[in-house]
Scaffold this motif. Sequence first.
Motif, PDB file in Angstrom:
ATOM      1  N   ARG A  49      -6.657  -1.500   6.877  1.00  0.00           N
ATOM      2  CA  ARG A  49      -7.054  -0.467   6.155  1.00  0.00           C
ATOM      3  C   ARG A  49      -7.973   0.757   6.843  1.00  0.00           C
ATOM      4  NH1 ARG A  49      -3.397  -2.777   3.800  1.00  0.00           N
ATOM      5  NH2 ARG A  49      -3.295  -3.531   1.769  1.00  0.00           N
ATOM      6  N   HIS A 102     -13.911   1.059  -3.641  1.00  0.00           N
ATOM      7  CA  HIS A 102     -12.417   1.219  -3.267  1.00  0.00           C
ATOM      8  C   HIS A 102     -11.655  -0.101  -3.941  1.00  0.00           C
ATOM      9  CE1 HIS A 102      -8.952   1.327  -0.274  1.00  0.00           C
ATOM     10  NE2 HIS A 102      -8.956   0.415  -0.448  1.00  0.00           N
ATOM     11  N   SER A 128      -8.330  -2.635  -4.654  1.00  0.00           N
ATOM     12  CA  SER A 128      -6.705  -2.768  -4.486  1.00  0.00           C
ATOM     13  C   SER A 128      -6.259  -4.174  -4.807  1.00  0.00           C
ATOM     14  CB  SER A 128      -6.453  -2.365  -2.974  1.00  0.00           C
ATOM     15  OG  SER A 128      -4.938  -2.517  -2.970  1.00  0.00           O
ATOM     16  N   SER A 129      -5.277  -4.692  -4.652  1.00  0.00           N
ATOM     17  CA  SER A 129      -4.948  -5.850  -5.138  1.00  0.00           C
ATOM     18  C   SER A 129      -3.609  -6.366  -4.346  1.00  0.00           C
ATOM     19  CB  SER A 129      -4.726  -6.081  -6.519  1.00  0.00           C
ATOM     20  OG  SER A 129      -3.208  -5.413  -7.005  1.00  0.00           O
ATOM     21  N   TYR A 185      -0.714   0.646   0.675  1.00  0.00           N
ATOM     22  CA  TYR A 185      -0.407  -0.271   1.586  1.00  0.00           C
ATOM     23  C   TYR A 185       1.182   0.617   1.987  1.00  0.00           C
ATOM     24  CZ  TYR A 185       2.981  -2.910  -0.883  1.00  0.00           C
ATOM     25  OH  TYR A 185       3.968  -3.597  -1.668  1.00  0.00           O
ATOM     26  N   ASP A 212      -8.490   4.255  -6.030  1.00  0.00           N
ATOM     27  CA  ASP A 212      -7.469   3.356  -6.523  1.00  0.00           C
ATOM     28  C   ASP A 212      -6.292   3.266  -5.360  1.00  0.00           C
ATOM     29  OD1 ASP A 212      -5.496   1.637  -7.594  1.00  0.00           O
ATOM     30  OD2 ASP A 212      -5.688   2.408  -9.611  1.00  0.00           O
ATOM     31  N   ALA A 213      -6.503   2.087  -4.547  1.00  0.00           N
ATOM     32  CA  ALA A 213      -5.351   2.072  -3.395  1.00  0.00           C
ATOM     33  C   ALA A 213      -4.348   1.231  -3.838  1.00  0.00           C
ATOM     34  CB  ALA A 213      -6.230   1.602  -2.372  1.00  0.00           C
ATOM     35  N   SER A 214      -4.022   0.678  -5.154  1.00  0.00           N
ATOM     36  CA  SER A 214      -2.967  -0.059  -5.608  1.00  0.00           C
ATOM     37  C   SER A 214      -1.673  -0.257  -4.661  1.00  0.00           C
ATOM     38  CB  SER A 214      -2.734  -0.202  -7.042  1.00  0.00           C
ATOM     39  OG  SER A 214      -3.826  -0.567  -7.461  1.00  0.00           O
ATOM     40  N   TYR A 215      -1.245   0.999  -4.669  1.00  0.00           N
ATOM     41  CA  TYR A 215       0.010   1.220  -3.902  1.00  0.00           C
ATOM     42  C   TYR A 215      -0.191   1.744  -2.400  1.00  0.00           C
ATOM     43  CZ  TYR A 215       2.894   0.642  -7.910  1.00  0.00           C
ATOM     44  OH  TYR A 215       3.527  -0.013  -9.199  1.00  0.00           O
ATOM     45  N   GLY A 267      -7.221  -9.075  -6.595  1.00  0.00           N
ATOM     46  CA  GLY A 267      -7.600  -8.080  -6.171  1.00  0.00           C
ATOM     47  C   GLY A 267      -9.043  -7.982  -5.651  1.00  0.00           C
ATOM     48  N   ALA A 292      -6.402  -5.482  -9.510  1.00  0.00           N
ATOM     49  CA  ALA A 292      -6.987  -3.985  -9.440  1.00  0.00           C
ATOM     50  C   ALA A 292      -7.356  -3.535 -10.929  1.00  0.00           C
ATOM     51  CB  ALA A 292      -6.147  -2.983  -9.003  1.00  0.00           C
ATOM     52  N   MET A 327      -6.310   8.643  -6.617  1.00  0.00           N
ATOM     53  CA  MET A 327      -5.274   7.767  -5.902  1.00  0.00           C
ATOM     54  C   MET A 327      -4.951   8.636  -4.702  1.00  0.00           C
ATOM     55  SD  MET A 327      -3.049   6.184  -9.119  1.00  0.00           S
ATOM     56  CE  MET A 327      -3.335   7.699 -10.039  1.00  0.00           C
TER      57      MET A 327
END
Length: 446
Positions: free
Chosen positions: A146, A287, A289-290, A268, A263-266, A302, A161, A230
């Motif tokens: 990342r 930051h 994520s999970s 990737y 929020d970087a959950s998606y 996460g 997350a 996001m």
Amino acid sequence: MTTSPVSLLVAKLADDIRSGKLLPGARLPTHRQLAVRHGVAVASASKVYAQLTSMGLVIGETGRGTFVRDRPQQREWDSGDEARLSASTVDLSFNHPTWPGQADLLRTMLRELASCGDLAALLHQQPPGGRRHERRIVAAFLARARGIRAEAEQVFLVNGAQQGLDIAVRALLRPHDAVAVDALTYPGFKMLAEIQGLALQPVPGAPEGPDLEALDALCRRQRIRAIYAMPTLHNPLGWVLTAGQRGRLAEIARRHDCLLIEDASYAYLADNAPPALATLAPERTVHISSLSKSVASGLRFGFVVVPETCAGRVKAVIRASYWSLPSVVTTMATRWVANGTVARQEKLMRSEARRRQAIARDVLSGMDVAAHPASLFLWLRLPEDLRMDRVTTALAACGIAVSKAEAYATTRHAPHALRLGLASMPAERIRPVLGQVRGVIERFPV
Ligand SMILES: Cc1ncc(COP(=O)(O)O)c(C=O)c1O
């Protein structure tokens, strides 16, 4: 009326499963045993299991037998009409990635754990926020995958997350603090804000991201303590902010002294996205994520990266609440991070998401859809005079659950739109299921 022995047996077993008489994971009789027990041919017993499999109620594992399926789509934790989904409902309202090989990955890891030298260590209490070597593994992954540089002491391991957001809010904000959010945002943050007593201030969205001039004006008008964003693969609209937009967002946060909750959950899923906010404004960005959207949502693993100056408060909140994750979970997850499984899985999901999104685009062509080409969900705007509620009720009658725009809206009036998740169903169901969605919408008189 259902009278054939196969239908009767399917109905009986389905009833037993739905009522909980047969519990998830229970091993069912072999085809032969079922046949003998109910006085039917073995071929009929096989038909019974085939039907229960296609209803999503049982799962057959080669060489091991047939088992009652654990059904993540049964949203027992929710209340309300929509939540009472039957076991055969296609759930497009949640994204639980399921992929071939998930069970084998776990099986291999459990064997590996069972044979590790110091097994009892998995029962030891961890320090709040995680064991240092595991936090280091995550920090190295964040740098590699990342581009985020953080010391292990700034990385905290959390139960997904959602818990990361909760910890950040409780450690770094106070009740009644004003937080800027997108006019359409992740429902989990809305719920959290309500429980923590935050005052959400909606920022209107332009097609390619939030209206940053409106955000700046909002920050000039009133004290905004934090901005929840996001920037990469926004849920639900799928936008990826450009480097210029990110720079401006960081600059606004700095000028008005706001905390940035990234929020970087998606995130990737988006290839070659511009740098994360955590790299542009590391002194004020949390930051989060999970592995929920890439490996498994039930893993509950996460991570949160916080500015050095916030680490003490975050640790204190973690210590006062959940203390630490179970070592079994962190050991499995960090081994998958370290041995490249997570990176491989992310790559796989990126191409899977593109494939699913392309099918969805094709089936819904001509309709008003907003989605990133690599997203695991899409935003379907309905014609103005079509009532969202009527559409969701009609879809529910066909066994399809979707999310309504009002769950995402932070403004008084929600647009007429639906969010459709593409991850929880097998890829081959996307075309027929979305075809049904289209059919239902087009049948309404406009
Ligand atoms: C944007 C966003 N943030 C956070 C979460 C929570 O994810 P987790 O399962 O890791 O708690 C989700 C889950 O859907 C999400 O969509």
